[in-house]
Enzyme design. Sequence first.
Site, PDB file in Angstrom:
ATOM      1  N   ASP A 192     -12.856   4.500  -0.150  1.00  0.00           N
ATOM      2  CA  ASP A 192     -11.866   4.875   0.860  1.00  0.00           C
ATOM      3  C   ASP A 192     -11.051   6.057   0.361  1.00  0.00           C
ATOM      4  O   ASP A 192     -10.428   5.988  -0.705  1.00  0.00           O
ATOM      5  CB  ASP A 192     -10.949   3.686   1.169  1.00  0.00           C
ATOM      6  CG  ASP A 192     -10.189   3.882   2.471  1.00  0.00           C
ATOM      7  OD1 ASP A 192     -10.652   4.647   3.327  1.00  0.00           O
ATOM      8  OD2 ASP A 192      -9.123   3.257   2.630  1.00  0.00           O
ATOM      9  N   HIS A 205      -0.287  11.009   7.268  1.00  0.00           N
ATOM     10  CA  HIS A 205      -0.076   9.667   6.710  1.00  0.00           C
ATOM     11  C   HIS A 205       0.360   9.760   5.253  1.00  0.00           C
ATOM     12  O   HIS A 205       1.321   9.084   4.845  1.00  0.00           O
ATOM     13  CB  HIS A 205      -1.348   8.836   6.822  1.00  0.00           C
ATOM     14  CG  HIS A 205      -1.265   7.521   6.112  1.00  0.00           C
ATOM     15  ND1 HIS A 205      -0.564   6.450   6.602  1.00  0.00           N
ATOM     16  CD2 HIS A 205      -1.797   7.111   4.917  1.00  0.00           C
ATOM     17  CE1 HIS A 205      -0.672   5.426   5.760  1.00  0.00           C
ATOM     18  NE2 HIS A 205      -1.413   5.802   4.739  1.00  0.00           N
ATOM     19  N   GLU A 258      -4.811   0.039   9.234  1.00  0.00           N
ATOM     20  CA  GLU A 258      -4.945   1.468   8.950  1.00  0.00           C
ATOM     21  C   GLU A 258      -6.050   2.042   9.827  1.00  0.00           C
ATOM     22  O   GLU A 258      -7.202   1.599   9.751  1.00  0.00           O
ATOM     23  CB  GLU A 258      -5.250   1.719   7.467  1.00  0.00           C
ATOM     24  CG  GLU A 258      -4.052   1.436   6.565  1.00  0.00           C
ATOM     25  CD  GLU A 258      -4.245   1.906   5.134  1.00  0.00           C
ATOM     26  OE1 GLU A 258      -3.251   2.049   4.419  1.00  0.00           O
ATOM     27  OE2 GLU A 258      -5.413   2.115   4.729  1.00  0.00           O
ATOM     28  N   GLU A 260      -8.762   4.472  10.739  1.00  0.00           N
ATOM     29  CA  GLU A 260      -9.606   5.391   9.980  1.00  0.00           C
ATOM     30  C   GLU A 260     -10.923   5.666  10.704  1.00  0.00           C
ATOM     31  O   GLU A 260     -11.340   4.927  11.600  1.00  0.00           O
ATOM     32  CB  GLU A 260      -9.914   4.821   8.583  1.00  0.00           C
ATOM     33  CG  GLU A 260      -8.683   4.503   7.760  1.00  0.00           C
ATOM     34  CD  GLU A 260      -9.002   4.287   6.293  1.00  0.00           C
ATOM     35  OE1 GLU A 260      -9.995   4.867   5.796  1.00  0.00           O
ATOM     36  OE2 GLU A 260      -8.253   3.534   5.643  1.00  0.00           O
ATOM     37  N   ASP A 308      -8.886  -0.452   7.719  1.00  0.00           N
ATOM     38  CA  ASP A 308      -8.770  -0.896   6.329  1.00  0.00           C
ATOM     39  C   ASP A 308      -7.481  -1.712   6.209  1.00  0.00           C
ATOM     40  O   ASP A 308      -6.442  -1.220   5.783  1.00  0.00           O
ATOM     41  CB  ASP A 308      -8.754   0.305   5.389  1.00  0.00           C
ATOM     42  CG  ASP A 308      -8.873  -0.102   3.933  1.00  0.00           C
ATOM     43  OD1 ASP A 308      -9.605  -1.064   3.661  1.00  0.00           O
ATOM     44  OD2 ASP A 308      -8.247   0.547   3.074  1.00  0.00           O
ATOM     45  N   ARG A 366       0.835  -4.778   2.455  1.00  0.00           N
ATOM     46  CA  ARG A 366       1.745  -3.798   1.853  1.00  0.00           C
ATOM     47  C   ARG A 366       2.589  -4.387   0.733  1.00  0.00           C
ATOM     48  O   ARG A 366       2.862  -3.704  -0.271  1.00  0.00           O
ATOM     49  CB  ARG A 366       2.657  -3.199   2.924  1.00  0.00           C
ATOM     50  CG  ARG A 366       1.942  -2.499   4.061  1.00  0.00           C
ATOM     51  CD  ARG A 366       1.164  -1.290   3.600  1.00  0.00           C
ATOM     52  NE  ARG A 366       0.594  -0.572   4.738  1.00  0.00           N
ATOM     53  CZ  ARG A 366      -0.289   0.411   4.633  1.00  0.00           C
ATOM     54  NH1 ARG A 366      -0.720   0.791   3.442  1.00  0.00           N
ATOM     55  NH2 ARG A 366      -0.754   1.020   5.705  1.00  0.00           N
ATOM     56  N   GLN A 420       0.432  -4.911  -2.280  1.00  0.00           N
ATOM     57  CA  GLN A 420       0.133  -3.586  -2.820  1.00  0.00           C
ATOM     58  C   GLN A 420       1.311  -3.021  -3.605  1.00  0.00           C
ATOM     59  O   GLN A 420       1.132  -2.399  -4.662  1.00  0.00           O
ATOM     60  CB  GLN A 420      -0.242  -2.639  -1.684  1.00  0.00           C
ATOM     61  CG  GLN A 420      -0.676  -1.253  -2.143  1.00  0.00           C
ATOM     62  CD  GLN A 420      -1.162  -0.391  -0.971  1.00  0.00           C
ATOM     63  OE1 GLN A 420      -1.228  -0.853   0.161  1.00  0.00           O
ATOM     64  NE2 GLN A 420      -1.502   0.845  -1.257  1.00  0.00           N
ATOM     65  N   LYS A 480      -6.175  -4.807  -0.653  1.00  0.00           N
ATOM     66  CA  LYS A 480      -7.154  -4.150   0.218  1.00  0.00           C
ATOM     67  C   LYS A 480      -8.494  -4.880   0.267  1.00  0.00           C
ATOM     68  O   LYS A 480      -9.337  -4.547   1.106  1.00  0.00           O
ATOM     69  CB  LYS A 480      -7.411  -2.717  -0.290  1.00  0.00           C
ATOM     70  CG  LYS A 480      -6.205  -1.798  -0.250  1.00  0.00           C
ATOM     71  CD  LYS A 480      -6.030  -1.204   1.132  1.00  0.00           C
ATOM     72  CE  LYS A 480      -5.033  -0.065   1.094  1.00  0.00           C
ATOM     73  NZ  LYS A 480      -4.940   0.621   2.400  1.00  0.00           N
ATOM     74  N   THR A 514     -12.096  -5.461   5.685  1.00  0.00           N
ATOM     75  CA  THR A 514     -12.178  -4.124   6.278  1.00  0.00           C
ATOM     76  C   THR A 514     -13.083  -4.260   7.495  1.00  0.00           C
ATOM     77  O   THR A 514     -14.196  -4.765   7.381  1.00  0.00           O
ATOM     78  CB  THR A 514     -12.768  -3.098   5.300  1.00  0.00           C
ATOM     79  OG1 THR A 514     -11.934  -3.020   4.138  1.00  0.00           O
ATOM     80  CG2 THR A 514     -12.864  -1.719   5.942  1.00  0.00           C
ATOM     81  N   GLU A 557       4.273   3.158   8.634  1.00  0.00           N
ATOM     82  CA  GLU A 557       4.907   4.395   9.089  1.00  0.00           C
ATOM     83  C   GLU A 557       5.776   4.156  10.316  1.00  0.00           C
ATOM     84  O   GLU A 557       6.895   4.665  10.412  1.00  0.00           O
ATOM     85  CB  GLU A 557       3.836   5.437   9.417  1.00  0.00           C
ATOM     86  CG  GLU A 557       2.979   5.849   8.243  1.00  0.00           C
ATOM     87  CD  GLU A 557       1.747   6.607   8.711  1.00  0.00           C
ATOM     88  OE1 GLU A 557       1.859   7.834   8.923  1.00  0.00           O
ATOM     89  OE2 GLU A 557       0.692   5.973   8.872  1.00  0.00           O
TER      90      GLU A 557
END
Length: 427
Positions: free
Chosen positions: A134, A141, A208, A210, A242, A246, A249, A262, A266, A374
Site C-alpha cells: 500500500d 491526504h 480509506e 483508494e 484499506d 487509528r 495505529q 491495518k 482490506t 480527515e
Amino acid sequence: MSTTSWLEIDADSPFSLNNIPFGIISTQANGAKRPAVAVGDYVLDLKVLRDGDAFSNASFQDQLGWLDSQDLNTFASLGRPVYAAFRHYICQLLDLDTSLGHLLKDNDKLRAKAIVPITEVKNHLPMRIGDYTDFYAGLNHAFNVGVLLRGADNALQPNYRHLPVAYHGRASSIQVSGQPVRRPCGQIILDMEKKLPSFSACKKLDFELELAAFVCTPNEQGEPIAVAEADKHIFGYVLMNDWSARDIQAFEYVPLGPFNSKNFATTISAWVVLADALEPFRAPLLELERPQPLLPYLREGKEKTGLDIDLKVELAIQGKRHVLSRTNASNLTYSFPQMLAHHTITGCPMNTGDLLGSGTISGTTRQSCGSMMEMSKNGKEPFELEEKISRAFLEDGDEVIFTGVCGKSGGRVGFGECRGIILPSRI
C-alpha cells in the site's frame, strides 16, 4: 469500440461496452468459481460461452484454458494484447449489428445459460493475491494527516517529495466487496496523562478510499521494471478500502509503521477494470513542489499518467445512504508505473496477482476527503449527517460504500461497489 448492444444496457451503467471488466463468480445453480465479465445488469459466464462454442471465431482459440481457473491469474499472465483481443471479441458478440449473431444473439439456448442477472451471482476475489503493498500517493491526504499529527510546517516528511512512500500489507486479509468487517481489538492509549496502553476494541475505526492495481507480468529477482515499461506490467484496477484502526495505529506505528492497525481487513471491488479500458481517461498527476527533480528512474516521459475517475464515498446507516465525500483519482501525486518502478528498483520480484494500493485519495475540502480521520480532525470535530446523525469514526452497523466511474452516459467505465459493514468486536 461500439457502445450499442442488442443486450439491454442502462445508459448510466458503469459496465458499458467500453468497459468489459472481469471477475470471478458462482451461482446458486452452480457453486463452482469461474470467470465472467460484467455488462450492464448482467454477467456473461465465460466458461459457458466457451463450452457453447461462442468463441469459435476468436483469434485466441489456443488461449482459452484459463477459463477452467478459479481466479484470473492465468488470464492476467497472458499479457495485455490477449486482454485487448478478448474485450474486442466480447464487444463483437454483443454489438447490435454483430456479424456473429449465430453464436450468441440468435442462440436462445446459450443466451439463457450464459447471461445471468448480476443480482443472482456471488462474487469472489478476482485474483490469487500473493503480496500486497500500500502506497501513500494521495498528496492531499498526506498533507491533511500530516497537519493533524505534526502541524502545517512539517506536514509532509522530507522523503515524500522524492519517492512514493509505501508499506507492505497483509494479503491474507484482503476480501471481496460485500463481506463484513469485524471491529478489531488491540493496544490503545485511553489515559492520555499516563500514556500507558489498554487492551480494547478499536474506538477510531476508519475507512480509506483508494484505487489499486493488479500486476500481470512478473519480473525476475534482481531486475527492476523501468518506469517507461511499467504500464505493460499492470493488468487492471479495482477500488480498495484499506480499513484502518487509528487508535491502534497511533500507539504502534513508531518506528516501523502500521501493523495490527491495518492487517485485519482490506476490501476490494469485485470486477477488475482492465488498464486498456481506462486509457481514454488519462489525466495529469497532482503537482508537488520539489527541491529537485525526481531521480531519473522515476521520471515519466508522458504528461498524463494519472487517471480521471470520479469517486464517491457513502455511509449507510440502518439502510439509509448518506454521501460523505466526492473526489477524483487525479488527486494522486505519483502514478502506478512510478509505484511499480520504485517497488522494483532494488530488484524486488513482482508476481502475477500482486496488488498495489494507491494510498488514500482526498481533495482539499471536508466534502472531498477520503477518510474520517480527515473529516473529523481525528475525532475532535464530529460532522453531522442528515436527521442530525453525527459521526467522528465508524460505529457498529455502519456500512461504507465506494463507487468510481469515468466517461459519459452511454459509455461509462466504472467499478461497481466496494462495500463492507462493520460488525461488533469479539470483546
